[in-house]
Enzyme design. Structure first.
Site, mmCIF file in Angstrom:
data_model
loop_
_atom_site.group_PDB
_atom_site.id
_atom_site.type_symbol
_atom_site.label_atom_id
_atom_site.label_comp_id
_atom_site.label_asym_id
_atom_site.label_seq_id
_atom_site.Cartn_x
_atom_site.Cartn_y
_atom_site.Cartn_z
ATOM 1 N N GLY A 134 -57.547 81.759 -32.930
ATOM 2 C CA GLY A 134 -56.427 80.819 -32.902
ATOM 3 C C GLY A 134 -56.852 79.396 -32.612
ATOM 4 O O GLY A 134 -57.989 79.010 -32.857
ATOM 5 N N ASP A 156 -54.636 87.818 -42.286
ATOM 6 C CA ASP A 156 -54.655 87.817 -40.820
ATOM 7 C C ASP A 156 -55.534 86.683 -40.335
ATOM 8 O O ASP A 156 -56.754 86.715 -40.503
ATOM 9 C CB ASP A 156 -55.213 89.152 -40.302
ATOM 10 C CG ASP A 156 -54.230 90.285 -40.535
ATOM 11 O OD1 ASP A 156 -53.020 90.060 -40.360
ATOM 12 O OD2 ASP A 156 -54.682 91.381 -40.918
ATOM 13 N N LEU A 157 -54.911 85.726 -39.713
ATOM 14 C CA LEU A 157 -55.622 84.539 -39.246
ATOM 15 C C LEU A 157 -56.845 84.908 -38.402
ATOM 16 O O LEU A 157 -56.730 85.646 -37.413
ATOM 17 C CB LEU A 157 -54.654 83.697 -38.397
ATOM 18 C CG LEU A 157 -55.188 82.315 -37.996
ATOM 19 C CD1 LEU A 157 -55.438 81.448 -39.210
ATOM 20 C CD2 LEU A 157 -54.241 81.663 -37.024
ATOM 21 N N ASP A 158 -58.012 84.404 -38.770
ATOM 22 C CA ASP A 158 -59.267 84.615 -38.022
ATOM 23 C C ASP A 158 -59.700 86.076 -37.954
ATOM 24 O O ASP A 158 -60.527 86.450 -37.122
ATOM 25 C CB ASP A 158 -59.174 84.056 -36.586
ATOM 26 C CG ASP A 158 -58.831 82.577 -36.570
ATOM 27 O OD1 ASP A 158 -59.143 81.899 -37.561
ATOM 28 O OD2 ASP A 158 -58.261 82.109 -35.580
ATOM 29 N N GLU A 159 -59.121 86.925 -38.825
ATOM 30 C CA GLU A 159 -59.469 88.339 -38.770
ATOM 31 C C GLU A 159 -60.236 88.809 -40.000
ATOM 32 O O GLU A 159 -60.539 89.992 -40.135
ATOM 33 C CB GLU A 159 -58.190 89.195 -38.618
ATOM 34 C CG GLU A 159 -57.410 88.953 -37.342
ATOM 35 C CD GLU A 159 -58.100 89.527 -36.108
ATOM 36 O OE1 GLU A 159 -59.006 90.367 -36.254
ATOM 37 O OE2 GLU A 159 -57.745 89.101 -34.993
#
Lengths: 283, 283, 283, 283
Positions: free
Chosen positions: D201, D226-229
């Site tokens: 994040g 999925d953010l940063d995933e």
């Protein structure tokens, strides 16, 4: 030895170093090493560690302490003078995985960990055979959910009986109760098998594998009530790749854990660490 | 800015820190950072670097210097106070390989190298196109065995004309004459493309390849008359393996060279380096 | 186990991989890992390591070897098939410093060094107390200039008697005679306490200190007649600074030595190393 | 050039390497490098990357592809042959922080990033002055919450117009919509300024400072919904200590970010990465 360490923290203002170094000079002490840090030049907190020696120091312990009180009051210091001739008394807690314990004992045998080790406590028998040949008392205190409270009382009794100063959790796989932790503030050093705050909690290597990270690590920290959230002392990592399965990650991780924990313990024993809020200053 | 750095070296004895810090306190200065080191507690040499600030410092420059003379004489100090508002004047020498020059200019543009760069000198034209857009005067002084002496005289004239404090050899592939070096003692910083003392001299990557080493490195050092033998400031390495041919070693090496040189130059500009015999103390 | 490793080197030409992999497929073998390297695509030397498994492999050892001879002849290969069920037999030579020996024994106990250790030889008694509890025969053969030849004969006799495949010099501080070395070509692994070719010869830490290097290292290599000039297997370094005296350099160095040697030995035991001239290819 | 790369993934079974290498041999191709990996020997997935060359390869492109179809069908392969003479077309997205863009352009100018860069897109003007001198078209498309959809459409139009193969987010500080990401699966490479999964994040350096970590890092990964995933390609870290404030962490972090992203992009351009579920295999 005629060496000692002075640790100081106080509101930052001009004149602190001058006052402290003048005090030491007047006592005939020679400064061997000195480190300082301020969180903020203006109205921050000032931290200092001074290593010094003085002839016949161990006979003047009280003198030094009362003498320094005046300086300390003037600057509203929290402070401590630790005399090197008094060895810290260290207990080690361990479970079934012995690599961290081995490393600590090895360093201790080589004279690199300056501490007495009056006892080693485990919830399993595995460590007995490497502990007892070194003439260190080994206590196996098995533990279950039901017996936790009782066993902790026994542990506390042993720690008190042996005047323990610092507890090292060398892969001790039980969570200590808040009461136990509260009574040993900034005195319990743990090794967590991930580069915190990644993989807080259980099974970090399994989760590192699932996430496909390219580096794994270990973190040594003081234990607080918040699991894996205490002040970090030291961390390190190694590279891994897609070929490394969980078993291999654990092998690689073990060698990081043992060196990270050994460094953290050494720094603690040398009074290099000051805890400030949830962080450490390592001089 | 109202910051300055005090560098001190003198025979070790008790009372130095007290005297220096008291002096600074009386001048109204606040110590921001302080480092010390002694080669030997008994009859060794003591080194100290103190970073301090004081209100309206740049107006009190002479006052500080004359004031400190008394302290200095008492302890037979070699010392210097460097005022941060005076930027060091840095010349860069470069040949055809531009990676180190690029890194320095990049850091300089980002505000991470606090120096003026009044000129860049090369024996080739290659660097002109990256230098001139930055409004830095570029002098191309081609050089042959026969013209060495004459070109060095021209270089010295330019250095004097621009009041240069420090010369960085950013892969400048000519050997400077002993006379040139003698006039700039501990003021010329070179980058050598090996982890010295391995592969002293020419063609280190070719020789590293032939020897089959598993790591290659770079070394930044002050230039002395003895080729590649000057005091080492900083070194670093990277891993290589059997698949890396000479071309690849040079690529990998270039990235080590640029970061090692940049660190060394930064430390010099921040007055963090004290040369002691053939070694450096880096605070 | 039904695993084996095939090592191949031959003049490079198209079709090698196809021929080898077809052979393995026809024998019902499954390729687990495969690495290749060519010194030069045109007229270079080609190297390959294949790890494979096949049902009931240990009963078909002769079959595999005779079968592969045809492929090998077609490409003028030097080759070997090593069957994993046969453990290599490793002797360790050590003197008074035990950290490398300890590391090897630790890894061996943890199951990370797949070898039998039929004997450990030393010219001093120091290692006896850590060797004998592990039920490994320990031979103390003191040695002087005069007795070198005789002691080496005794060593060779012991090596032959125990069918030793590989000798690890874990800080064995005697130079082996050319005759001894010649009889164990590419079978003796040494650890040198510097990042070769820096500080070839004696007292590397003292010389590193005198030179003022900012990193120290260790090198594991096969032993040849040229002291410290044999093929390098693995190297590593750690950072040091002006505060580290010779004693500290040795401490730091010891931890590099133990990990570098352990990696080199592991790779040898896993048949990952091919010696090519004075270099190693490590797959 | 007459080089190509073959990427294969399929259910593991014996005979794959033999079949593929035989095919290549029959086409007159010479294998230059070969890597393989299997998630599990029994019923796992097998991955392989082969780099090969063949005379007049670029004229036989279709031949190779149709020829390989038979092998591929036999083993139920997902596969691709990428011909090196066709440069990948790379777009770079950037915001105000330019260090990653600079590094990519530098490597590109040095010939270390084999790609065409038909355009660079930013939501700010800052990058224009370093992009335009290199003759790369620069599009400044400012973006607000309200205009996101419209700007993304314009971006997609530009990407299509320039036949872009890969998008690099070089510190592009806007979150792409799921629709945008879905249309570029495994084609968008991002750099995140922490060692994921730590500090997922926003504001990772601020949070690293607050947590008191002793190392900071950067992670390059493919972008998913999925953010940063998304699948991690590469990570690296550097040590920090209590003296480093947020500003300093960002400086140190920037140098990690630029090298980590550059490596990830290079590997992608060389077709070294295979995405498998949420992980990468990097050959």
């Amino acid at each position: 030895k005629d060496k000692a360490r002075l640790l100081v923290s106080c509101p930052d203002q001009p004149g602190i170093v001058a006052a402290v170094s003048e005090f030491l000079f007047k006592q005939g002490a020679n400064i061997l090493a000195s480190n300082q840090y301020s969180t903020d030049r203006h109205k921050g907190t000032f931290f200092m560690r001074i290593e010094f020696e003085a002839p016949d120091l161990h006979q003047k312990e009280a003198l030094f302490k009362t003498g320094f009180t005046q300086v300390a009051e003037r600057f509203e210091m929290k402070w401590d003078i630790i005399f090197a001739y008094k060895m810290k008394r260290m207990a080690i807690f361990v479970s079934k995985e012995l690599h961290c314990l081995r490393e600590l004992l090895w360093e201790w045998q080589s004279g690199d960990l300056m501490a007495d080790i009056p006892l080693i406590i485990s919830n399993h028998e595995d460590a007995r055979e490497i502990v007892e040949p070194l003439q260190i008392p080994f206590y196996c205190l098995p533990i279950t959910k039901e017996t936790t409270k009782k066993v902790e009382e026994e542990q506390l009794r042993l720690l008190a009986e042996h005047s323990i100063d610092v507890i090292v959790l060398a892969r001790y796989m039980r969570i200590l109760s808040p009461e136990f932790v509260a009574r040993q503030k900034n005195k319990i050093i743990n090794i967590h098998h991930s580069f915190l705050p990644a993989f807080v909690g259980a099974k970090p290597y399994e989760r590192a594998f699932d996430r496909g990270v390219k580096l794994i690590g270990a973190t040594s920290h003081y234990v607080t009530d918040d699991l894996d959230e205490g002040p970090i002392i030291e961390q390190d990592i190694m590279r891994v790749n897609h070929q490394d399965d969980v078993r291999k990650l654990k092998k690689i991780g073990a060698s990081i854990e043992r060196s990270v924990l050994a460094r953290a313990v050494k720094w603690h024993l040398e009074d290099r660490i000051i805890v400030h809020g949830n962080k450490t200053i390592v001089f």
